[in-house]
Design a protein around this motif. Structure first.
Motif, PDB file in Angstrom:
ATOM      1  N   LYS A 124       2.142  -3.479   4.817  1.00 39.02           N
ATOM      2  CA  LYS A 124       2.143  -2.716   6.507  1.00 39.02           C
ATOM      3  C   LYS A 124       0.858  -2.426   6.780  1.00 39.02           C
ATOM      4  CE  LYS A 124       5.975   0.103   5.029  1.00 39.02           C
ATOM      5  NZ  LYS A 124       6.786  -1.110   3.621  1.00 39.02           N
ATOM      6  N   ASN A 125       0.889  -2.553   8.436  1.00 38.32           N
ATOM      7  CA  ASN A 125      -0.241  -2.371   9.038  1.00 38.32           C
ATOM      8  C   ASN A 125      -0.366  -1.122   8.912  1.00 38.32           C
ATOM      9  OD1 ASN A 125      -0.976  -5.199   9.022  1.00 38.32           O
ATOM     10  ND2 ASN A 125       0.637  -5.233  11.569  1.00 38.32           N
ATOM     11  N   SER A 126      -2.013  -1.007   9.091  1.00 40.80           N
ATOM     12  CA  SER A 126      -1.986   0.907   9.680  1.00 40.80           C
ATOM     13  C   SER A 126      -1.899   1.192  11.224  1.00 40.80           C
ATOM     14  CB  SER A 126      -3.484   1.073   8.831  1.00 40.80           C
ATOM     15  OG  SER A 126      -3.290   2.781   8.072  1.00 40.80           O
ATOM     16  N   SER A 127      -1.126   1.905  11.433  1.00 35.31           N
ATOM     17  CA  SER A 127      -1.408   2.362  12.894  1.00 35.31           C
ATOM     18  C   SER A 127      -2.400   3.285  13.359  1.00 35.31           C
ATOM     19  CB  SER A 127       0.113   2.362  13.083  1.00 35.31           C
ATOM     20  OG  SER A 127       0.296   2.794  14.986  1.00 35.31           O
ATOM     21  N   ALA A 144      -6.433  13.047   8.517  1.00 35.70           N
ATOM     22  CA  ALA A 144      -5.040  12.707   8.011  1.00 35.70           C
ATOM     23  C   ALA A 144      -3.664  14.103   7.710  1.00 35.70           C
ATOM     24  CB  ALA A 144      -6.135  12.783   6.265  1.00 35.70           C
ATOM     25  N   LEU A 145      -3.840  14.896   7.174  1.00 36.17           N
ATOM     26  CA  LEU A 145      -3.321  16.087   7.174  1.00 36.17           C
ATOM     27  C   LEU A 145      -2.417  16.090   8.568  1.00 36.17           C
ATOM     28  CD1 LEU A 145      -4.873  18.750   4.787  1.00 36.17           C
ATOM     29  CD2 LEU A 145      -2.438  16.834   4.429  1.00 36.17           C
ATOM     30  N   MET A 146      -3.210  17.106   9.438  1.00 40.49           N
ATOM     31  CA  MET A 146      -2.513  16.976  11.131  1.00 40.49           C
ATOM     32  C   MET A 146      -1.673  15.865  11.269  1.00 40.49           C
ATOM     33  SD  MET A 146      -4.956  18.124  13.721  1.00 40.49           S
ATOM     34  CE  MET A 146      -3.621  17.737  15.149  1.00 40.49           C
ATOM     35  N   LYS A 147      -2.188  14.750  11.734  1.00 39.75           N
ATOM     36  CA  LYS A 147      -2.124  13.717  12.026  1.00 39.75           C
ATOM     37  C   LYS A 147      -1.675  12.829  11.640  1.00 39.75           C
ATOM     38  CE  LYS A 147      -3.513  11.370  16.348  1.00 39.75           C
ATOM     39  NZ  LYS A 147      -3.328  10.270  16.220  1.00 39.75           N
ATOM     40  N   SER A 148      -1.602  12.769  10.189  1.00 38.02           N
ATOM     41  CA  SER A 148      -1.030  11.920   9.124  1.00 38.02           C
ATOM     42  C   SER A 148      -1.866  10.956   9.422  1.00 38.02           C
ATOM     43  CB  SER A 148       0.415  11.066   8.991  1.00 38.02           C
ATOM     44  OG  SER A 148       0.592  11.042   8.022  1.00 38.02           O
ATOM     45  N   GLU A 149      -3.303  10.789   9.917  1.00 39.16           N
ATOM     46  CA  GLU A 149      -3.965   8.917  10.189  1.00 39.16           C
ATOM     47  C   GLU A 149      -4.198   8.604   8.262  1.00 39.16           C
ATOM     48  OE1 GLU A 149      -5.077   6.927  12.394  1.00 39.16           O
ATOM     49  OE2 GLU A 149      -4.959   8.268  14.188  1.00 39.16           O
ATOM     50  N   ASN A 150      -3.854   7.372   8.644  1.00 38.63           N
ATOM     51  CA  ASN A 150      -4.047   6.601   7.972  1.00 38.63           C
ATOM     52  C   ASN A 150      -4.998   6.029   7.265  1.00 38.63           C
ATOM     53  OD1 ASN A 150      -0.964   6.766   6.527  1.00 38.63           O
ATOM     54  ND2 ASN A 150      -0.334   5.339   8.233  1.00 38.63           N
ATOM     55  N   PRO A 151      -5.673   6.026   8.608  1.00 33.79           N
ATOM     56  CA  PRO A 151      -7.347   4.844   7.848  1.00 33.79           C
ATOM     57  C   PRO A 151      -8.305   6.206   7.062  1.00 33.79           C
ATOM     58  CG  PRO A 151      -6.652   4.109   9.967  1.00 33.79           C
ATOM     59  CD  PRO A 151      -5.675   5.070   9.586  1.00 33.79           C
ATOM     60  N   ALA A 152      -8.137   7.484   7.779  1.00 37.49           N
ATOM     61  CA  ALA A 152      -8.622   8.633   7.062  1.00 37.49           C
ATOM     62  C   ALA A 152      -8.202   8.984   5.666  1.00 37.49           C
ATOM     63  CB  ALA A 152      -8.831   9.788   7.660  1.00 37.49           C
ATOM     64  N   ALA A 153      -7.169   8.600   5.560  1.00 37.25           N
ATOM     65  CA  ALA A 153      -7.125   8.697   4.147  1.00 37.25           C
ATOM     66  C   ALA A 153      -6.963   7.568   3.558  1.00 37.25           C
ATOM     67  CB  ALA A 153      -5.532   9.381   4.113  1.00 37.25           C
ATOM     68  N   HIS A 189       4.704   8.489  -9.389  1.00 37.95           N
ATOM     69  CA  HIS A 189       3.716   7.482  -8.983  1.00 37.95           C
ATOM     70  C   HIS A 189       2.976   7.592  -7.522  1.00 37.95           C
ATOM     71  CE1 HIS A 189       1.562   4.457 -11.039  1.00 37.95           C
ATOM     72  NE2 HIS A 189       1.998   3.525  -9.916  1.00 37.95           N
ATOM     73  N   TYR A 190       2.034   7.010  -7.857  1.00 32.52           N
ATOM     74  CA  TYR A 190       0.897   6.684  -6.522  1.00 32.52           C
ATOM     75  C   TYR A 190       0.038   5.416  -7.095  1.00 32.52           C
ATOM     76  CZ  TYR A 190       1.202  11.732  -5.776  1.00 32.52           C
ATOM     77  OH  TYR A 190       1.796  12.746  -5.317  1.00 32.52           O
ATOM     78  N   THR A 191       0.437   4.405  -6.156  1.00 30.98           N
ATOM     79  CA  THR A 191      -0.771   3.561  -6.078  1.00 30.98           C
ATOM     80  C   THR A 191      -1.804   2.939  -5.350  1.00 30.98           C
ATOM     81  OG1 THR A 191       1.125   2.246  -4.700  1.00 30.98           O
ATOM     82  CG2 THR A 191       1.368   1.996  -6.905  1.00 30.98           C
ATOM     83  N   GLU A 192      -1.492   4.297  -3.964  1.00 30.92           N
ATOM     84  CA  GLU A 192      -2.901   4.325  -2.877  1.00 30.92           C
ATOM     85  C   GLU A 192      -2.600   6.133  -2.631  1.00 30.92           C
ATOM     86  OE1 GLU A 192      -1.835   4.366   0.630  1.00 30.92           O
ATOM     87  OE2 GLU A 192       0.300   4.251  -0.119  1.00 30.92           O
ATOM     88  N   SER A 193      -3.673   6.295  -1.424  1.00 32.57           N
ATOM     89  CA  SER A 193      -3.496   7.391  -0.965  1.00 32.57           C
ATOM     90  C   SER A 193      -3.006   7.595   0.466  1.00 32.57           C
ATOM     91  CB  SER A 193      -5.532   7.410  -0.768  1.00 32.57           C
ATOM     92  OG  SER A 193      -5.771   6.989   0.175  1.00 32.57           O
ATOM     93  N   THR A 194      -2.384   7.067   1.184  1.00 30.27           N
ATOM     94  CA  THR A 194      -1.574   6.816   2.687  1.00 30.27           C
ATOM     95  C   THR A 194      -0.480   7.430   1.914  1.00 30.27           C
ATOM     96  OG1 THR A 194      -1.812   4.669   2.814  1.00 30.27           O
ATOM     97  CG2 THR A 194      -4.151   5.421   3.008  1.00 30.27           C
TER      98      THR A 194
END
Length: 343
Positions: A160-163, A181-190, A221-226
């Motif tokens: 998936k692309n990170s909009s 990352a928390l309030m606006k859920s910005e994927n690049p920040a995470a 289970h986690y594979t990444e942070s976003t």
């Protein structure tokens, strides 16, 4: 800085709806809520506010930014008597929900008040970022350190692309990265928070999974942070445990419930709003909030709230639309507010 209070275990007056072989769900929640307390003390909501206000010393000025909304603090819960016993024998007219899975839990006792498909491991989307925040806080990293977004932070995950409204080259301190990352859920920040973790992304993901095991999140289970990767999975039960643990961190309480914030990026100001309509509207006392969405997960939300003096955790996974998610959450909160109780 206020010291976190040790949560007390409670004997349940009724059987918990979730059966566990070795320990009750309530015991796991109460135990997990106490994990990471020393880390939570490292960066309180007040410290984080000063960082965002430009005072990079956690022990510096006592001024608090007026832009950030003050979330509920442990002291409001601690003010209640821990001997208070809720009447759980009259749960008539339980609401139906659109979501695929749902959990409402008394945050003091770990008692399950409402459940639907709570043990199924499902894609959690951006609720992942709650664990991203916990791992970041546990590491006790320098929250005033500047982080510059790189192209790799926008690569996305799980195909998936990170909009994003952020851009390559944008620079924020670590506190601001966590806030957006928390309030606006910005994927690049995470993604950047994981990239700049000691040992890099692989070490960060390893720490996420280790924390999940430590907390008793057995289906997670986690594979990444976003949260973009649908292989990030958890049950509603596990997310209830995560919310209870995340509540112990002052900066996560404050950042996840910030209704709006203007990020000064130097060459532009990024005006940002919380992704949770219930936080933006301000009608409920919400202490922790994280929404999530990818196609595979549907619309999700995990919250810690205080309703009619009762601290409660609400988790919804797999709602069909954003409005359905908001309707489900509102219906459950209204239902909790009407639950009888006795002293």
């Amino acid at each position: 800085m206020k010291k976190s209070k040790k949560l007390l275990k409670h004997a349940l007056g009724i059987s918990v709806l979730l059966g566990l072989s070795s320990a009750s769900f309530a015991d796991i929640v109460m135990n997990s809520a106490g994990k990471g307390v020393s880390s939570a003390q490292s960066w309180s909501a007040e410290d984080a506010s000063r960082l965002l206000d430009g005072d990079v010393s956690p022990k510096g000025s006592t001024s608090v930014t007026t832009t950030l909304r003050q979330a509920g603090s442990p002291s409001s819960t601690a003010a209640q008597s821990y001997s208070q016993v809720y009447d759980t024998n009259n749960y008539n007219s339980q609401p139906s929900v659109d979501a695929r899975a749902a959990l409402v839990m008394d945050a003091q006792t770990g008692e399950v008040l409402y459940s639907k498909n709570v043990n199924a491991a499902l894609p959690m989307a951006s609720i992942t970022k709650l664990m991203t925040a916990v791992v970041t806080a546990d590491a006790q990293l320098n929250m005033s350190e500047n982080i510059t977004l790189q192209q790799i932070d926008f690569a996305g995950a799980g195909g998936k692309n990170s909009s994003s409204t952020l851009k390559v080259g944008d620079t924020m301190n670590r506190a601001e990265m966590l806030l957006v990352a928390l309030m606006k859920s910005e994927n690049p920040a995470a993604a950047a928070l994981a990239r700049t973790y000691p040992g890099g992304r692989a070490a960060f993901v390893s720490a996420m999974n280790a924390k999940a095991r430590q907390l008793g999140m057995n289906s997670t289970h986690y594979t990444e942070s976003t949260g973009l990767d649908p292989r990030n999975v958890a049950s509603a039960r596990d997310l209830g445990i995560l919310v209870s643990s995340a509540y112990q961190y002052g900066l996560i309480r404050q950042f996840s419930t910030t209704a709006q914030y203007d990020f000064d990026l130097g060459y532009r100001v990024l005006k940002s709003n919380n992704t949770n309509a219930l936080v933006r509207n301000g009608g409920w006392n919400i202490n922790i909030s994280k929404t999530g969405y990818i196609n595979e997960a549907g619309r999700c939300v995990a919250m810690h709230t205080t309703v009619n003096s009762r601290p409660a955790v609400v988790v919804l996974m797999g709602a069909s639309t954003s409005q359905a998610r908001t309707n489900d959450a509102t219906n459950l909160l209204n239902w909790v507010s009407r639950l009888p109780k006795r002293i």
